[in-house]
Motif scaffolding. Structure first.
Motif, PDB file in Angstrom:
ATOM      1  N   GLY A 109       0.826  -1.199   0.000  1.00 37.12           N
ATOM      2  CA  GLY A 109       0.000   0.000   0.000  1.00 37.12           C
ATOM      3  C   GLY A 109       0.863   1.253   0.000  1.00 37.12           C
ATOM      4  O   GLY A 109       0.629   2.185  -0.757  1.00 37.12           O
TER       5      GLY A 109
ATOM      6  N   ALA B  26       2.456   1.653  -3.363  1.00 33.23           N
ATOM      7  CA  ALA B  26       1.518   2.085  -4.389  1.00 33.23           C
ATOM      8  C   ALA B  26       1.269   3.587  -4.275  1.00 33.23           C
ATOM      9  O   ALA B  26       1.164   4.292  -5.269  1.00 33.23           O
ATOM     10  N   GLN B  27       1.224   4.056  -3.036  1.00 35.66           N
ATOM     11  CA  GLN B  27       0.891   5.471  -2.841  1.00 35.66           C
ATOM     12  C   GLN B  27       2.094   6.391  -2.873  1.00 35.66           C
ATOM     13  O   GLN B  27       2.031   7.497  -3.356  1.00 35.66           O
ATOM     14  N   TYR B  28       3.189   5.930  -2.302  1.00 36.54           N
ATOM     15  CA  TYR B  28       4.309   6.845  -2.100  1.00 36.54           C
ATOM     16  C   TYR B  28       5.590   6.402  -2.788  1.00 36.54           C
ATOM     17  O   TYR B  28       6.647   6.921  -2.509  1.00 36.54           O
TER      18      TYR B  28
ATOM     19  N   GLU C 244      -6.698  -4.471  -8.237  1.00 36.47           N
ATOM     20  CA  GLU C 244      -5.975  -3.270  -7.809  1.00 36.47           C
ATOM     21  C   GLU C 244      -5.804  -3.314  -6.291  1.00 36.47           C
ATOM     22  O   GLU C 244      -6.751  -3.690  -5.585  1.00 36.47           O
TER      23      GLU C 244
ATOM     24  N   LYS D 228      -6.324   1.001  -1.211  1.00 36.96           N
ATOM     25  CA  LYS D 228      -5.704   2.330  -1.187  1.00 36.96           C
ATOM     26  C   LYS D 228      -6.367   3.171  -0.109  1.00 36.96           C
ATOM     27  O   LYS D 228      -7.593   3.332  -0.108  1.00 36.96           O
TER      28      LYS D 228
ATOM     29  N   TYR E  37      -9.545  12.965  -5.011  1.00 37.88           N
ATOM     30  CA  TYR E  37     -10.119  11.619  -5.030  1.00 37.88           C
ATOM     31  C   TYR E  37     -11.567  11.675  -5.486  1.00 37.88           C
ATOM     32  O   TYR E  37     -12.362  12.458  -4.995  1.00 37.88           O
TER      33      TYR E  37
ATOM     34  N   ALA F  66      -5.965  -5.822   2.845  1.00 37.73           N
ATOM     35  CA  ALA F  66      -6.095  -4.385   3.087  1.00 37.73           C
ATOM     36  C   ALA F  66      -5.801  -4.128   4.555  1.00 37.73           C
ATOM     37  O   ALA F  66      -6.396  -4.761   5.426  1.00 37.73           O
TER      38      ALA F  66
ATOM     39  N   SER G  49     -10.635   3.078   3.311  1.00 43.52           N
ATOM     40  CA  SER G  49      -9.796   2.464   2.290  1.00 43.52           C
ATOM     41  C   SER G  49     -10.639   2.028   1.111  1.00 43.52           C
ATOM     42  O   SER G  49     -11.728   1.473   1.284  1.00 43.52           O
ATOM     43  N   GLU G  50     -10.110   2.271  -0.084  1.00 41.10           N
ATOM     44  CA  GLU G  50     -10.769   1.789  -1.309  1.00 41.10           C
ATOM     45  C   GLU G  50     -10.247   0.377  -1.558  1.00 41.10           C
ATOM     46  O   GLU G  50      -9.036   0.147  -1.540  1.00 41.10           O
TER      47      GLU G  50
END
Lengths: 213, 310
Positions: A116, A119-121, B32, B35, B47, B140, B159-160
């Motif tokens: 995570g 993916a983001q940073y 995916e 996030k 977003y 997640a 979170s998505e």
């Protein structure tokens, strides 16, 4: 370890050898697919594929005298017992708890959180530092920590199964138990020890103090 | 020297290209990743709601609450896993001839020096290769960082995620002082639907409270008792639902929890279980019971994740 290696280490934390893979949490959406590669289990991997031999190994001795200069450590050296339990049931219970407890992964961290963050940073934020740090810390401190985690897991797992725990001297304990840090004992050594633990767990009720979970 | 540098540079470039190709191939057919969403980014227009994705909302009275949720693999995940195994097999088979050449060389060398002969490499099969388990491909983790919104009394995490059935897997930590915990011996599952927010409330404070007495832990018995008391105190805190700052037109549904059986200790963590929840989750010793029906919840044969040694 180079950057590429570190990255690979970061990304393969959860890669498990095929031989170690087993049945997993039920996947209701795909019952047909479940019966595929993950069922190819190496011999000795399944919790129920060990057959109790006709001639049992000797029953371990459990009597000991506590020496004043060498006190018993009940967090390290103990055994389990439950009333009215057959050898087969005790062995199944011990093997299940052993499977849940072994293979501790002390410092590998959370690949999901790492993914995570990456993916983001970006990769640097999540991967490389963590992978190198984890690998080094694991090599230095992991062994002792794994041994302790194994025992903590066994205590909780057997405790929820209704077994009581009793203290033992280190000398008596070593006869039918094993310690695993960074490596794993051979399967026949483990199988013999687990069988003897099951004989004790289903044998005569101990007269010493119950320690609880 | 220049030649060596050139060869090394070329090697790195080739490795990078090969790695890129593998990464690209292995990314295919994967959902995916989850996030985290922050309210500030949302307010700044960074977003936009995605109707094809699901959302998990979780709250806590303090930042310490965090949890990892495992999405149960579906047919697509298993297919991707098998495809990755096949790719790994092809790679291993490609490498096999050079292993045999090396073995022939080593064998000749051993014969010349009257040393024991090395064993011949075995041609790889599917059983010899590995790929990332499908269960861990789509986890997640919510909290403790990437807060959606907070005030002095509460922290919200949003979170998505990929829609599907999620299982509360445990608390996976990267901090040595805070061991990872797997709810391997009994937990709960819930459904996350596409286009809506599934609200867990502050379940991580309320659910995994320790049982009637302290369990074994990595610390001393006194420390375990203290932790247990603290956790019990947290478990009795009031309920939290919803989140300030969540757009009014987003559909929010409270999660419906179901009993879920044992799981393999996929990450090699400390094992635990979610405490009984009246009407949902119960236990008979270690047997997980669906309290709605009174029936035992089926559990798989538990397997070790350690590599076996024969």
């Amino acid at each position: 370890m180079g950057w590429g290696g570190a990255l690979c280490a970061g990304l393969t934390i959860f890669a498990v050898p095929m031989g170690a893979q087993g049945q997993t949490a039920p996947a209701p959406a795909a019952p047909v697919v479940v019966a595929q590669p993950q069922l190819r289990i190496a011999p000795g991997a399944a919790a129920n594929d060990f057959v109790i031999p006709e001639t049992l190994p000797p029953m371990p001795a459990l009597d000991f005298v506590e020496k004043p200069d060498y006190p018993v450590d009940p967090d390290k050296y103990f055994y389990f017992h439950r009333d009215a339990t057959t050898l087969e049931d005790a062995l199944a219970d011990i093997r299940e708890c052993d499977a849940l407890s072994s293979g501790a992964n002390v410092y590998a961290g959370n690949s999901a959180a790492m993914a995570g963050a990456m993916a983001q940073y970006g990769v640097l934020a999540g991967g490389i530092g963590g992978a190198i740090g984890s690998a080094m810390a694991d090599a230095i401190f992991g062994s002792a920590r794994r041994r302790k985690e194994y025992k903590v897991n066994m205590r909780n797992c057997m405790g929820w199964k209704g077994y009581q725990r009793y203290a033992l001297s280190a000398e008596r304990w070593e006869v039918f138990n094993f310690e695993e840090g960074l490596g794993r004992k051979k399967e026949d050594v483990r199988n013999l020890a687990l069988l003897q633990q099951a004989m004790v767990a289903s044998g005569p009720k101990p007269k010493t103090k119950e320690l609880g979970q | 020297m220049n030649g060596v540098i050139k060869a090394l540079t070329m090697g790195v470039a080739l490795s990078a290209a090969a790695w890129g190709e593998v990464a690209q191939a292995e990314k295919s057919d994967r959902p995916e990743p989850a996030k985290a969403i922050e309210a500030s980014a949302m307010a700044a227009g960074g977003y936009k709601f995605k109707p094809e994705r699901g959302y998990i909302l979780m709250s806590a009275h303090s930042r310490v609450g965090f949890g990892t949720f495992l999405r149960l693999p579906d047919a697509r995940d298993w297919k991707a896993y098998e495809a990755d195994l096949q790719k790994a097999l092809v790679r291993a088979q490609k490498a096999y001839p050079s292993l045999v050449s090396q073995w022939q060389f080593d064998t000749q060398l051993a014969k010349d020096n009257h040393k024991p002969l090395p064993p011949k490499p075995v041609e790889p099969t599917l059983a010899d290769v590995s790929a990332e388990r499908p269960e861990t491909r789509n986890m997640a983790t919510l909290g403790p960082m990437f807060v959606f919104a907070k005030d002095k009394d509460r922290f919200n995490y949003l979170s998505e995620v990929e829609p599907g059935t999620y299982v509360f897997f445990g608390m996976l930590s990267q901090v040595e002082q805070l061991p990872s915990v797997c709810m391997c011996m009994g937990t709960v599952s819930f459904t996350v639907k596409a286009g809506e927010v599934t609200d867990l409330g502050n379940m991580l404070e309320r659910l995994p409270q320790l049982p009637e007495k302290p369990t074994a832990g990595m610390g001393s018995a006194a420390m375990q008792a203290k932790l247990w008391a603290k956790q019990r105190e947290r478990s009795q805190m009031g309920e939290l639902w919803g989140a300030p700052g969540l757009p009014a037109d987003w559909r929010v549904t409270r999660a419906e929890l179901f009993a879920y059986g044992k799981m393999n200790n996929l990450t090699g963590a400390l094992i635990d279980r979610v405490a009984p929840i009246p009407g949902i989750l119960a236990y008979r010793h270690d047997t997980v019971i669906d309290a709605r029906t009174g029936q035992d919840v089926p559990s798989p044969t538990i397997m070790t994740r350690a590599k076996l040694k024969h």
